[in-house]
Design an enzyme around this catalytic site. Structure first.
Site, PDB file in Angstrom:
ATOM      1  N   ARG A 285       0.852  -1.191   0.000  1.00  0.00           N
ATOM      2  CA  ARG A 285       0.000   0.000   0.000  1.00  0.00           C
ATOM      3  C   ARG A 285       0.890   1.243   0.000  1.00  0.00           C
ATOM      4  NH1 ARG A 285      -1.868   0.644   4.397  1.00  0.00           N
ATOM      5  NH2 ARG A 285      -1.305  -1.240   5.528  1.00  0.00           N
TER       6      ARG A 285
ATOM      7  N   TYR B  71      -1.325  -3.409  -6.966  1.00  0.00           N
ATOM      8  CA  TYR B  71      -1.170  -4.135  -5.702  1.00  0.00           C
ATOM      9  C   TYR B  71      -2.500  -4.163  -4.927  1.00  0.00           C
ATOM     10  CZ  TYR B  71      -0.184  -5.334  -0.971  1.00  0.00           C
ATOM     11  OH  TYR B  71      -0.265  -5.938   0.249  1.00  0.00           O
TER      12      TYR B  71
ATOM     13  N   LYS C  59      -9.654  -2.224   1.675  1.00  0.00           N
ATOM     14  CA  LYS C  59      -9.303  -1.095   2.546  1.00  0.00           C
ATOM     15  C   LYS C  59     -10.097   0.156   2.174  1.00  0.00           C
ATOM     16  CE  LYS C  59      -6.064  -3.552   4.450  1.00  0.00           C
ATOM     17  NZ  LYS C  59      -6.225  -4.024   5.826  1.00  0.00           N
TER      18      LYS C  59
ATOM     19  N   HIS D 274     -10.354  -2.347  11.571  1.00  0.00           N
ATOM     20  CA  HIS D 274      -9.295  -3.197  11.019  1.00  0.00           C
ATOM     21  C   HIS D 274      -9.097  -4.386  11.955  1.00  0.00           C
ATOM     22  CE1 HIS D 274      -4.837  -3.287   9.455  1.00  0.00           C
ATOM     23  NE2 HIS D 274      -5.604  -4.129   8.801  1.00  0.00           N
TER      24      HIS D 274
ATOM     25  N   SER E  40      -1.183  -3.828  10.123  1.00  0.00           N
ATOM     26  CA  SER E  40      -0.868  -4.767   9.050  1.00  0.00           C
ATOM     27  C   SER E  40       0.438  -5.504   9.347  1.00  0.00           C
ATOM     28  CB  SER E  40      -0.731  -4.018   7.729  1.00  0.00           C
ATOM     29  OG  SER E  40      -1.923  -3.335   7.470  1.00  0.00           O
TER      30      SER E  40
ATOM     31  N   CYS F 288       0.960  -7.716  11.707  1.00  0.00           N
ATOM     32  CA  CYS F 288       1.222  -7.884  13.143  1.00  0.00           C
ATOM     33  C   CYS F 288       0.410  -9.021  13.758  1.00  0.00           C
ATOM     34  CB  CYS F 288       0.958  -6.579  13.881  1.00  0.00           C
ATOM     35  SG  CYS F 288       2.141  -5.290  13.452  1.00  0.00           S
TER      36      CYS F 288
ATOM     37  N   ASP G  60      -9.358  -9.591   8.763  1.00  0.00           N
ATOM     38  CA  ASP G  60      -8.829  -8.246   8.493  1.00  0.00           C
ATOM     39  C   ASP G  60      -9.803  -7.111   8.801  1.00  0.00           C
ATOM     40  OD1 ASP G  60      -6.499  -6.798   7.540  1.00  0.00           O
ATOM     41  OD2 ASP G  60      -7.657  -6.259   5.769  1.00  0.00           O
TER      42      ASP G  60
ATOM     43  N   ARG H  28       1.815 -12.191  -0.645  1.00  0.00           N
ATOM     44  CA  ARG H  28       0.471 -12.498  -0.136  1.00  0.00           C
ATOM     45  C   ARG H  28      -0.134 -13.736  -0.766  1.00  0.00           C
ATOM     46  NH1 ARG H  28      -1.663  -8.912   3.983  1.00  0.00           N
ATOM     47  NH2 ARG H  28      -0.085  -7.293   4.117  1.00  0.00           N
TER      48      ARG H  28
HETATM   49  P1  GDP Z   1      -1.746  -9.529   9.684  1.00  0.00           P
HETATM   50  O1  GDP Z   1      -1.171  -8.793   8.534  1.00  0.00           O
HETATM   51  O2  GDP Z   1      -2.091  -8.627  10.827  1.00  0.00           O
HETATM   52  O3  GDP Z   1      -2.870 -10.414   9.286  1.00  0.00           O
HETATM   53  O4  GDP Z   1      -0.573 -10.446  10.263  1.00  0.00           O
HETATM   54  P2  GDP Z   1      -0.240 -11.993   9.985  1.00  0.00           P
HETATM   55  O5  GDP Z   1      -1.074 -12.878  10.836  1.00  0.00           O
HETATM   56  O6  GDP Z   1      -0.255 -12.262   8.524  1.00  0.00           O
HETATM   57  O7  GDP Z   1       1.243 -12.060  10.527  1.00  0.00           O
HETATM   58  C1  GDP Z   1       2.240 -11.180  10.057  1.00  0.00           C
HETATM   59  C2  GDP Z   1       3.588 -11.707  10.428  1.00  0.00           C
HETATM   60  O8  GDP Z   1       3.694 -11.779  11.856  1.00  0.00           O
HETATM   61  C3  GDP Z   1       3.842 -13.104   9.903  1.00  0.00           C
HETATM   62  O9  GDP Z   1       5.162 -13.200   9.452  1.00  0.00           O
HETATM   63  C4  GDP Z   1       3.618 -13.983  11.113  1.00  0.00           C
HETATM   64  O10 GDP Z   1       4.387 -15.156  11.066  1.00  0.00           O
HETATM   65  C5  GDP Z   1       4.032 -13.082  12.272  1.00  0.00           C
HETATM   66  N1  GDP Z   1       3.266 -13.414  13.505  1.00  0.00           N
HETATM   67  C6  GDP Z   1       1.926 -13.581  13.609  1.00  0.00           C
HETATM   68  N2  GDP Z   1       1.572 -13.928  14.881  1.00  0.00           N
HETATM   69  C7  GDP Z   1       2.715 -13.961  15.590  1.00  0.00           C
HETATM   70  C8  GDP Z   1       3.022 -14.264  16.976  1.00  0.00           C
HETATM   71  O11 GDP Z   1       2.158 -14.567  17.792  1.00  0.00           O
HETATM   72  N3  GDP Z   1       4.343 -14.173  17.349  1.00  0.00           N
HETATM   73  C9  GDP Z   1       5.323 -13.836  16.444  1.00  0.00           C
HETATM   74  N4  GDP Z   1       6.579 -13.783  16.894  1.00  0.00           N
HETATM   75  N5  GDP Z   1       5.077 -13.569  15.148  1.00  0.00           N
HETATM   76  C10 GDP Z   1       3.799 -13.629  14.726  1.00  0.00           C
HETATM   77  P1  PGA Z   2      -3.070  -7.194   6.661  1.00  0.00           P
HETATM   78  O1  PGA Z   2      -3.933  -6.691   5.397  1.00  0.00           O
HETATM   79  O2  PGA Z   2      -3.599  -6.328   7.747  1.00  0.00           O
HETATM   80  O3  PGA Z   2      -3.445  -8.621   6.731  1.00  0.00           O
HETATM   81  O4  PGA Z   2      -1.611  -6.969   6.455  1.00  0.00           O
HETATM   82  C1  PGA Z   2      -3.495  -6.004   4.332  1.00  0.00           C
HETATM   83  C2  PGA Z   2      -3.025  -4.600   4.652  1.00  0.00           C
HETATM   84  O5  PGA Z   2      -3.374  -4.083   5.740  1.00  0.00           O
HETATM   85  O6  PGA Z   2      -2.347  -4.027   3.804  1.00  0.00           O
HETATM   86 MN    MN Z   3      -5.100  -5.178   6.934  1.00  0.00          MN
HETATM   87 MN    MN Z   4      -3.797 -10.521   7.436  1.00  0.00          MN
END
Ligand code: GDP
Ligand code: PGA
Ligand code: MN
Ligand code: MN
Length: 618
Positions: free
Chosen positions: A91, A230, A239, A259, A281, A283, A306, A399
């Site tokens: 983004r 993207y 979003k 979010h 994002s 996290c 999300d 992704r």
């Molecule tokens: P989103 O973008 O908020 O959906 O985050 P994701 O679930 O896709 O996770 C983003 C990154 O954080 C990935 O590389 C995961 O492996 C990592 N991650 C997610 N949960 C945890 C956790 O509980 N501990 C750690 N250390 N890393 C995590």
């Molecule tokens: P994410 O979603 O929160 O899973 O990373 C896409 C984004 O926020 O760009």
């Molecule tokens: Mn997101």
């Molecule tokens: Mn996600």
């Protein structure tokens, strides 16, 4: 030019023609499509019906164009590998605009441009921008089609990649046109990759433009996107609509567009709680949404990963609904050990993988997919890759885009138009220090304070320097469609709902606290179920907590650590509230509120005063 009918009877028509077969009688929609065609001058117009035949036709075309590579069906059936232009991988927050009439209504956290000026600028960019391309008309619905007031959108795009991705991420196609009837309301979403093809010009696999605009007109409920293919910039239902435009609608109508993931937590006694959680994002939302708890007897089911729309139900509780139909997950770090349910979901196929690596036998790979990388890969830039070549094979923001209904632990009620009643709201970010594993807010206003001051280290999901700590209120910094202080006020007002006692409890979590050597103190992933359990135990009055200046943290022994190998020092460090660190945090919070300005509700300044007092700062 003649009108051709595709094998399934869809109307593929030349610009300027109005064939009888257009699949809608909606006059405003037809007029808008015609206007856009007149401006962008595509070769032809195609109305998406969302059928399997259409998916096959469009993916075949994308394979032929070199945008997609079909994966080995024995590995990932009906799935594709896409590589973007190396400049179009995330983004673009600097190029994202909220175009309200008054600058103050966009708040200091958004880029602003006067709507008239933005439309003038972008109109010139769109002029002829679809030369040599097909213009796809993509009708979609955010949330179930059976909702009382379905929120519809129509995206016009010159990218077939966008059209097929929208089919995964939303309820898309003819059913939406049927639902719209002849005069239903919809959010018009205009997208062009900004790469016109002049006669004889050879196309590239990933067309895009250096000039990018992701523009929102919250007052007229319109979205104009230009220059990027993207996902977050181009799949406009996500979003742009479901957060930025929807947050403005939600403010006007008294609900929340957030979010947040939505999960269903089932205890060994079969008690059910729904939890929604907001993390910035990259996290941990997708991971937490599909958690496999390590605690025996506990189960999680997924409703969304999300976005959550939350409205009050007749019983005074907040009901959450996921407006999306697919998962757009961060690939790196997703593996059988961390997120087996995501692995099972993508194994079922029907997915598009973007900027991951390709194996020699036609499968995908990324860092964390397996312990050992294959001996040879094609990396996300299309180059030969061997282990130890010094660069990751997959882009850190690569992704997977996959249908939610094929997630093996999807909760059956994910599609229920009534949504699910939420017991707890979690907010969290990535902080190496200071922020404990879990903190319970004292009450709603205190919870809103914690959420409004949320901070996190920047990730690869957006352009910018990775690792820099920034405030990311409610994990919504890039997604609030109006003034940030007004948004905080809206949150405070939600808490004044007639039946306060039925509001969800608010928790602040941090899976990412590190020790002196820089290692994560908390194992995370499936172990996060222990924190979910503690939260539910708090709500039901079973777990003890320790009051601290920032809120309630687990009392010694109250976090269920049975069966977990972790040393006592680490546990102590995880829930430690270091008053010195927090005193150092306070000026940053005050500065943050001052940056937002006089729209910050007095109640939040009051919370900051309370925190100062408890830290002995005056
Ligand atoms: P989103 O973008 O908020 O959906 O985050 P994701 O679930 O896709 O996770 C983003 C990154 O954080 C990935 O590389 C995961 O492996 C990592 N991650 C997610 N949960 C945890 C956790 O509980 N501990 C750690 N250390 N890393 C995590
Ligand atoms: P994410 O979603 O929160 O899973 O990373 C896409 C984004 O926020 O760009
Ligand atoms: Mn997101
Ligand atoms: Mn996600």
């Amino acid at each position: 030019m003649s009108t051709t009918t595709t094998p399934t009877g869809r109307v593929l028509h030349a610009t300027g023609e109005t064939p009888a077969g257009i699949p809608t009688s909606h006059a405003r929609l037809r007029a808008w499509v015609e206007d856009v065609a007149h401006l962008c001058e595509p070769d032809q117009i195609y109305w998406c019906d969302g059928s399997d035949e259409e998916w096959e036709r469009l993916t075949d075309q994308l394979v032929e164009a070199g945008t997609l590579v079909r994966l080995n069906p024995a590995k990932k059936p009906n799935s594709f590998w896409a590589r973007t232009d190396p400049s179009d991988v995330a983004r673009v927050e600097k190029r994202t605009f909220i175009c309200s009439r008054r600058e103050a209504d966009a708040g200091p956290t958004n880029n602003w441009m006067n709507p008239r000026q933005m439309k003038d600028t972008m109109t010139e960019l769109y002029r002829g921008s679809m030369h040599g391309r097909t213009m796809y008309v993509v009708p979609f619905c955010m949330g179930p089609l059976e909702a009382e007031n379905p929120l519809y959108g129509v995206e016009i795009t010159d990218s077939a990649y966008v059209a097929v991705s929208m089919r995964i991420m939303t309820r898309m196609g003819q059913a939406v046109l049927d639902g719209l009837g002849s005069d239903g309301d919809f959010v018009p979403c205009l997208h062009s990759v900004g790469a016109p093809l002049e006669p004889g010009e050879q196309d590239v696999p990933w067309p895009c433009d250096d000039t990018k605009y992701i523009s929102h007109f919250p007052e007229t409920r319109e979205i104009w996107s230009y220059g990027s293919g993207y996902g977050g910039n181009s799949l406009l239902g996500k979003k742009c609509y479901s957060l930025r435009i929807a947050s403005a609608i939600a403010r006007d109508e008294g609900w929340l567009a957030e979010h947040m993931l939505i999960l269903k937590l089932i205890s060994p006694e079969q008690h059910v709680h729904y939890i929604a959680a907001a993390f910035p994002s990259a996290c941990g939302k997708t991971n937490l949404a599909m958690l496999e708890p390590t605690l025996p007897g506990w189960k999680v089911e997924t409703l969304g990963d999300d976005i959550a729309w939350m409205r009050f139900g007749p019983d005074g509780r907040l009901y959450a609904q996921n407006p999306e139909y697919g998962l757009f997950g961060v690939a790196p770090g997703t593996g059988w050990k961390t997120n087996p349910n995501a692995m099972r979901t993508i194994e079922r196929g029907n997915s598009v993988f973007t900027n991951v690596a390709l194996t020699d036998d036609g499968d995908v790979w990324w860092e964390g997919y397996s312990d050992q990388s294959p001996a040879h890969l094609t990396d996300w830039k299309g180059r030969d890759w061997t282990p130890g070549n010094g660069e990751p094979a997959a882009h850190p923001n690569s992704r997977f885009c996959t249908p939610l209904p094929q997630c093996p632990i999807v909760a059956p009620e994910f599609d229920d138009p009534r949504g699910v009643p939420v017991s707890a709201l979690f907010f969290g970010g990535r902080r190496a220090t200071t922020v404990p594993l879990v903190t319970q807010a004292r009450d709603w206003t205190h919870g809103v304070f914690l959420a409004s001051t949320l901070s996190s280290e920047q990730t690869a999901a957006a352009e910018g320097k990775v690792g820099v700590v920034r405030r990311d209120p409610m994990a919504m910094l890039p997604f609030i469609g109006y003034n940030a202080g007004d948004y905080f006020d809206h949150w405070i007002n939600i808490g004044k709902h007639h039946d306060n006692a039925r509001l969800p409890q608010i928790f602040y979590v941090n899976w990412f606290r590190r020790d002196e050597d820089g290692s994560f103190l908390w194992p995370g992933f499936g172990e996060n179920g222990r924190v979910l359990k503690w939260a539910i135990d708090r709500i039901e009055g079973r777990a003890d907590a320790r009051g601290t200046p920032i809120g309630y943290v687990p009392a010694p022994g109250s976090l269920d650590l049975s069966g977990l190998t972790i040393d006592d020092d680490a546990v102590e460090e995880l829930v430690r509230v270091d008053e010195e660190e927090w005193r150092a945090e306070v000026p940053g919070i005050a500065e943050w509120f001052e940056t937002i300005g006089d729209t910050v509700p007095a109640a939040l300044w009051g919370e900051l005063d309370g925190l100062r007092n408890r830290l002995g700062q005056r």
